[in-house]
Scaffold this motif. Structure first.
Motif, PDB file in Angstrom:
ATOM      1  N   GLU A  84     -18.513   7.197 -25.098  1.00 36.71           N
ATOM      2  CA  GLU A  84     -17.876   5.938 -24.711  1.00 36.71           C
ATOM      3  C   GLU A  84     -17.981   4.891 -25.809  1.00 36.71           C
ATOM      4  O   GLU A  84     -17.055   4.095 -26.014  1.00 36.71           O
ATOM      5  N   LYS A  97     -14.636   3.402 -27.581  1.00 38.59           N
ATOM      6  CA  LYS A  97     -14.439   1.954 -27.570  1.00 38.59           C
ATOM      7  C   LYS A  97     -14.087   1.451 -28.965  1.00 38.59           C
ATOM      8  O   LYS A  97     -13.237   0.567 -29.136  1.00 38.59           O
ATOM      9  N   GLU A 137      -7.192  -5.277 -23.160  1.00 37.95           N
ATOM     10  CA  GLU A 137      -6.998  -4.298 -24.225  1.00 37.95           C
ATOM     11  C   GLU A 137      -5.602  -4.432 -24.816  1.00 37.95           C
ATOM     12  O   GLU A 137      -4.645  -4.727 -24.100  1.00 37.95           O
TER      13      GLU A 137
END
Length: 489
Positions: free
Chosen positions: A20, A24, A332
């Motif tokens: 993760e 990211k 995002e």
């Protein structure tokens, strides 16, 4: 680890944290690999890694016979010593032994001999930093690059091996190859500047070719094909209840609204952005581009003359606003949002997408991907959002995207100025959510210069082109004349 007690749950927790953190910061990551046997120290660990790879849509190639057979892959290493003085020669000897037509995986770990790497090591392997610098030197060696070129070795990605569309012959899928040849001859005769062509039937690539200096691994500008990817992102957000198509556009930008909000602006919804029916008399895109002010503020201040939803005016800035809404709601940027939902599952990595001066993905243009990436998107749409047996996005969204939501006009053309009838124009068949309806019961993603993802459900076919062709109707006309008849029942 084998000599001590270890806990599978703790290992999974650590692996998840590493995955993760990587995704990211490097969302285009494509695969998982391990070091020093960490991924297969135990069968339960190996099973857990496979499960995590599937969950995060990452490729994992173990050293099993099944993986080798599935991908026709051979693992290779140095032919000789891998010590720094001998690395290059050992690698060259390995290259000499590679056989044409086969896939190979060579694995080693490059790094720099810097202060960080100099802290790494263990008894019996103290010179880690120097050794890894040697791998970096190997991978950047002109001698190695020249040998790869000399032997016509193609460097490929994990996705090329594991997530490419399957290949077959035209004959196997009842496609008349002679008609494809006639199409290419007609393209040449007409002077059309075709850059690539890929035809997919029944989920398999039956024809592919690149022209001039264009190549399979070279991303190509998409222009307004970008819009279809933005609409797909909106679909994911709707499915996740992050937004709704009837949400008011003004609700997302309270700090960017004009002093006076017209009734038309107050009525403007996300669906009107999707269908290019904002209510403008003319497209404001180029006027907004040319000014230094915030693009969203300019868009909201531009006069809306007609009731939203009542009139189609092609408008790239509307797609930009969709991108801005998604970025604000999800936190995002558009590519990062799409990587786990669309790009990684389909095996699309390394995309480039331009941004506005305000740091927002342009949405309506500026995307660069490869021809096969386009084909995967077309196949995903043809399959109504199913990929590898999983429904990634509701089929209803694909149907709305590809269906006729509003009557359409060619970009920049008013109804009273039309000089062509619907039977002769692929721009008068209707517009969905950032997709055009086409003749012959088809629909398409469409970008200036001849970028097409053409979906023909009745033929179970996707046709993809990249080009630099101003007369896009002429480009489609040749496809209808030659390639459509090539698709036998």
């Amino acid at each position: 680890m084998k000599e001590n007690n270890w806990n599978l749950q703790e290992i999974e927790q650590e692996f998840r944290a590493q995955i993760e953190l990587t995704l990211k910061n490097i969302p285009h990551t494509s695969h998982i690999s391990g070091h020093m046997g960490s991924l297969w120290l135990d069968e339960n660990v190996a099973a857990m890694v496979k499960r995590l790879a599937a969950e995060y849509h990452l490729t994992y190639l173990d050293n099993s016979a099944s993986a080798k057979d599935r991908y026709a892959l051979s693992f290779v290493g140095y032919e000789g010593s891998n010590s720094n003085p001998e690395k290059e020669n050992s690698f060259l000897r390995m290259l000499e032994k590679l056989e044409p037509g086969k896939n190979y995986l060579f694995l080693d770990h490059p790094a720099y001999n810097d202060s960080e790497m100099q802290t790494v090591g263990h008894i019996g392997y103290e010179n880690v930093a120097q050794d890894r610098q040697g791998v970096t030197d190997l991978f950047t060696s002109e001698k190695i690059k020249n040998k790869i070129k000399e032997k016509n070795i193609q460097l490929v990605t994990y996705n090329d091996i594991t997530k490419s569309l399957p290949r077959t012959t035209p004959k196997a899928e009842k496609v008349n190859e002679k008609k494809i040849t006639e199409y290419l001859e007609a393209v040449k005769k007409s002077g059309q500047d075709l850059h690539s062509l890929m035809i997919i039937r029944n989920g398999k690539v039956v024809y592919e070719n690149w022209f001039g200096d264009h190549a399979a691994n070279k991303p190509h500008i998409m222009n307004s094909v970008s819009k279809t990817f933005t609409a797909m992102a909106v679909g994911f957000a709707v499915a996740e209840n992050s937004i709704g198509i009837h949400d008011k556009v003004t609700s997302f930008f309270p700090d960017k609204l004009p002093e006076v909000i017209s009734p038309e602006l107050a009525e403007l919804e996300i669906v009107h952005l999707l269908t290019m029916s904002v209510g403008y008399e003319t497209d404001p895109t180029y006027e907004i581009w040319d000014k230094e002010e915030d693009w969203i503020e300019q868009f909201l201040a531009f006069p809306i003359i007609h009731k939203p939803g009542s009139q189609f005016v092609y408008n790239s800035m509307a797609t930009y606003v969709l991108s801005a809404i998604l970025q604000k709601v999800t936190g995002e940027k558009l590519p990062d949002y799409l990587y786990p939902r669309l790009f990684r599952p389909l095996g699309i990595t390394g995309i480039i997408w331009q941004e506005s001066p305000q740091g927002i993905t342009t949405g309506g243009w500026g995307l660069y991907i490869t021809t096969e990436d386009m084909a995967k998107m077309g196949q995903f749409i043809l399959q109504k959002g199913v990929w590898d047996g999983k429904q990634l996005i509701p089929a209803s969204w694909i149907e709305e995207m590809s269906g006729k939501q509003v009557a359409s006009l060619p970009a920049g053309v008013k109804q009273e100025d039309l000089e062509v009838s619907p039977k002769d124009s692929d721009w008068l068949q209707g517009y969905g959510y950032q997709m055009w309806k086409s003749r012959h019961h088809s629909f398409r993603a469409d970008g200036a210069g001849g970028q097409f993802i053409l979906v023909l459900p009745e033929k179970n076919t996707v046709i993809v082109t990249t080009a630099a062709e101003n007369d896009m109707q002429a480009e489609l006309n040749l496809i209808w004349k030659y390639i459509l008849p090539a698709l036998r029942e």
